[in-house]
Design an enzyme around this catalytic site. Structure first.
Site, PDB file in Angstrom:
ATOM      1  N   ASP A 149       0.863  -1.175   0.000  1.00 17.52           N
ATOM      2  CA  ASP A 149       0.000   0.000   0.000  1.00 17.52           C
ATOM      3  C   ASP A 149       0.909   1.237   0.000  1.00 17.52           C
ATOM      4  OD1 ASP A 149      -2.123   1.731  -0.028  1.00 17.52           O
ATOM      5  OD2 ASP A 149      -3.234   0.719   1.552  1.00 17.52           O
TER       6      ASP A 149
HETATM    7  C1  NOJ Z   1      -3.840   4.034   0.073  1.00 13.77           C
HETATM    8  C2  NOJ Z   1      -5.070   3.190   0.158  1.00 13.77           C
HETATM    9  O1  NOJ Z   1      -5.069   2.452   1.360  1.00 13.77           O
HETATM   10  C3  NOJ Z   1      -5.216   2.222  -1.002  1.00 13.77           C
HETATM   11  O2  NOJ Z   1      -6.475   1.600  -0.908  1.00 13.77           O
HETATM   12  C4  NOJ Z   1      -5.043   2.924  -2.308  1.00 13.77           C
HETATM   13  O3  NOJ Z   1      -5.243   2.037  -3.371  1.00 13.77           O
HETATM   14  C5  NOJ Z   1      -3.647   3.532  -2.336  1.00 13.77           C
HETATM   15  N1  NOJ Z   1      -3.533   4.496  -1.259  1.00 13.77           N
HETATM   16  C6  NOJ Z   1      -3.329   4.204  -3.672  1.00 13.77           C
HETATM   17  O4  NOJ Z   1      -4.025   5.382  -3.789  1.00 13.77           O
END
Ligand code: NOJ
Length: 749
Positions: free
Chosen positions: A285
């Site tokens: 993530d």
């Molecule tokens: C953080 C989020 O937790 C995730 O769901 C998302 O896909 C990513 N950022 C990318 O934006």
């Protein structure tokens, strides 16, 4: 390095899934799955080029620094570039000007639509209609791929049982089975049966794993989770995603039992790859590798790079840990090049599967395929089916001859907010609000529009007075209440999930006019609305319904369309009941003879309430149960018939039931099959959803629904982490929600 272990019993885990094949994103197994191509390319790559493939960066357009980095082969993927000409120009640098010509993958959070916005995923879950969810994902993929986005970070498969958590909006609710079915549908919609077609997107099953159980509904918080619950509640949607060929997974921010998921080779390798046979690509993530430092698991970024790469995180999103430190770690022998090769293979495989080596560019002649009539029509149908009619004393559908309609409340004309969380590419000018659609439907002269409160957190008492005075002139009042988009989604959690601002006061003022009030709620979670439900003549819960929310709501209120949504989560009376979910254990003292706080006698005995499991102020149970939803018609369930009263653990049983539309108009019903394993070596929930079917019946029409369960569908994870179907008595319901219905029994022998 010590191998990251999530669970004390990890080593004892012995679940091996026969027949799970490595998928190419199309549910079929290609013998080579690009192995030859991958090995040949890998053998030509320098260590720098390998590490470059593992590096995901955010797009900044065509800067000299970015083109230089792409030419040098130090970027594997770019996030958030959505201009097709720029996408092609950047891709040209990779394909034509880098040494090996390996294409980039462009990615984006396309979570419930790209331009044409569908209801938030929680709303889509309320449709209980996998075909509609698949169609929505197809629309999203077609629109987003038309600008070059070939990888979306969706679906979110986090089962969540606490509406304080803002991200509950992004998933399919509280149930692992419903989440599995709808997640599979969404993946199919994005990927189709041929991921190499240029109008597909690679899906990303996220967040692996247990992020939805962040303690007390606070984002990024720690998770405490016994392995049996992990296996039976959290992992099933991910396992289904792996089997359905989800091309990528994303690991989550949280720790589970004190181990960050980014460090868990148990989760990322042992379960996902070895047990489930998945060979897709695992992305971190955003910054989650780097976060292992503040989490207290790694000393610094270099250490985090070593831990995550060994655990099996293939691509580093925005930590820049791999690009800065992996080379040195390999050169000093702390991470083997073999480990790096394994990660790179997964990245290259994804690029082959997407057909990017053959077809790297966006076709500019057919770029920007947005807002087609079919796409808008799909978004409207999805918004219609996602609406849950919670209560109705007969005020809905509105009488045809209703003279004047008051349209009021902070969400009546909120183009931004009705689209909900995670829709970066939404354009307000394409969004149709309830006020616009009702005005179009009934004509300007019949509509009295007065917002009262202009946004959901407002406490403008004068606005309320003005709106109530206007509304008093109407025959019926439509109150559009709820939450702005920004009150749910990532990092937007609430410790009190009641209606924000002075909306309840406003509803009281509207009620005091003596006119009937219909409350339409737009929200990214379950809100606590016990008083609001009593004050309203009907409550329609529409989540955040997206681009076509307005026409959908007008069709539902007018009766042009019959509501058919069902709750994908339990609605509590009070925040303090959370987490609240239907599949709870019975306890040794289930609630009975509830005594509420106001009826407690002065100086009553400690035992005077009967010592069972309830709250003095909230009693027990939900305001509305999981699966609940009304229609403008009525349905009658016949008795449940079973094909057998005894089955072997490896046998199967068919349950059927006749459902009749006993009302006067066509309607759709969701028949829900639940079971309870009465006695287990580990105690089992009071009900678990095992199957469902949405059917449409004409007035007076009857239809038999039939479901076949295998012994394996009755299995659970025991104390030795073995999946077993234990002999004993089971109860089974086919019912309209998780509380209704008459149980029948059968035995596993
Ligand atoms: C953080 C989020 O937790 C995730 O769901 C998302 O896909 C990513 N950022 C990318 O934006």
């Amino acid at each position: 390095m010590k191998k990251a272990q999530l669970f004390a019993l990890a080593a004892a885990s012995a679940i091996t899934l026969a027949g799970v094949s490595c998928s190419d994103g199309s549910n079929s197994t290609k013998a080579s799955d690009y192995d030859k191509e991958i090995e040949s390319l890998l053998s030509q790559m320098t260590l720098d080029e390998k590490i470059g493939q593992l590096n995901q960066r955010t797009g900044v357009g065509l800067t000299d620094e970015m083109t230089g980095a792409i030419r040098a082969g130090s970027v594997g993927s770019l996030l958030n570039e959505v201009d097709p000409e720029t996408v092609n120009a950047l891709q040209r640098e990779a394909v034509e000007n880098s040494r090996l010509g390996i294409p980039l993958i462009f990615s984006r959070d396309v979570v419930h639509g790209f331009k044409t916005i569908y209801p938030i995923p929680l709303g889509q879950a309320a449709t209980w209609n996998p075909a509609l969810v698949e169609e929505g994902a197809r629309v999203a993929a077609d629109e987003a791929s038309s600008v070059g986005i070939r990888w979306t970070f969706s679906p979110m498969l986090d089962v969540a049982r606490d509406s304080r958590w803002g991200r509950i909006a992004e998933g399919f609710g509280e149930d692992p089975y419903l989440t599995s079915v709808l997640g599979e549908a969404m993946i199919r919609g994005y990927q189709t049966d041929d991921l190499s077609r240029p109008n597909t997107m690679a899906a990303c099953a996220k967040h692996f794993a247990a992020y939805g159980f962040s303690e007390n509904g606070k984002d990024y918080n720690s998770v405490w989770m016994p392995e049996s619950r992990l296996r039976d509640v959290v992992l099933p949607p991910f396992k289904k995603a792996a089997e359905s060929g989800a091309a990528t997974f994303m690991c989550s921010f949280n720790e589970i039992n004190d181990v960050p998921t980014n460090a868990s080779s148990y989760l990322l390798r042992d379960i996902l790859r070895d047990e489930w046979g998945w060979n897709g690509m695992m992305v971190s993530d955003w910054g989650s590798i780097m976060q292992m430092v503040p989490q207290g698991h790694c000393t610094d970024l270099r250490h985090a790079a070593a831990v995550a790469s060994k655990a099996g995180v293939d691509m580093d999103m925005e930590s820049y840990a791999y690009i800065q430190h992996l080379k040195d770690l390999v050169e000093k022998g702390e991470v083997s090049e073999k480990t790096i090769d394994g990660l790179v293979r997964n990245v290259l495989r994804l690029k082959y599967r997407l057909g990017l080596f053959d077809n790297p560019y966006v076709d500019l002649d057919s770029a920007r395929r947005f807002y087609t009539e079919a796409n808008l029509d799909g978004a409207r149908r999805a918004a219609e089916e996602s609406a849950v009619l919670l209560t109705n004393n007969g005020i809905l559908p509105l009488k045809e001859n209703v003279r004047r309609i008051a349209v009021t409340g902070p969400l009546m004309d909120a183009k931004h907010d009705q689209n909900g969380t995670w829709c970066f590419d939404m354009e307000k000018e394409h969004t149709v609000t309830a006020l616009e659609a009702l005005t179009e439907m009934y004509g300007k002269d019949r509509i009295i529009a007065a917002p009262g409160l202009t946004y959901s957190r407002s406490t403008d008492a004068a606005g309320i007075r003005r709106a109530a005075a206007e509304a008093a002139k109407a025959d019926v009042i439509l109150f559009f209440a709820g939450e702005e988009a920004v009150l749910s989604g990532e990092a937007h959690c609430r410790a009190d999930i009641s209606l924000p601002g002075a909306q309840t006061e406003m509803l009281r003022a509207l009620k005091a006019t003596g006119k009937p009030v219909v409350t339409v709620i737009m929200a990214g979670r379950a809100l606590t609305i016990p008083e609001e439900s009593k004050l309203s003549d009907a409550v329609l819960y529409v989540f955040h319904p997206g681009t076509m929310g307005g026409p959908a709501i007008a069709n539902l209120l007018s009766g042009k369309v019959n509501p058919s949504g069902r709750l994908p989560l339990t609605m509590p009376r009070m925040t303090g009941q959370l987490p609240l979910y239907y599949a709870h254990n019975n306890t040794g003292r289930p609630a009975s003879g509830i005594v509420l706080i106001d009826s407690l006698e002065l100086e009553a005995d400690q035992t005077s309430t009967g010592c069972t499991s309830f709250y003095l102020d909230a009693g027990d149970g939900p305001l509305f149960p999981f699966g609940h939803g009304l229609s403008y018609t009525t349905f009658k369930y016949g008795p449940v018939e079973l094909s057998a009263t005894e089955i072997a653990p490896d046998g199967s049983i068919t349950a059927s039931c006749e459902i009749t539309n006993t009302g006067e108009r066509e309607g759709s019903e969701v028949a829900q099959l639940y079971v309870r394993d009465l006695v287990g070596s580990m105690v089992r929930p009071v009900r678990e959803l095992k199957a469902f079917e949405k059917i449409t019946l004409a007035p007076g029409e009857s239809r038999k629904v039939s479901f076949t369960l295998d012994g394996a569908d009755l299995a659970y994870t025991n104390a030795e982490n073995k999946k077993i179907t234990e002999p004993g008595e089971f109860r089974l319901w086919i019912s309209p929600d998780s509380q209704a219905g008459e149980a029948v029994s059968f035995t596993v022998k």
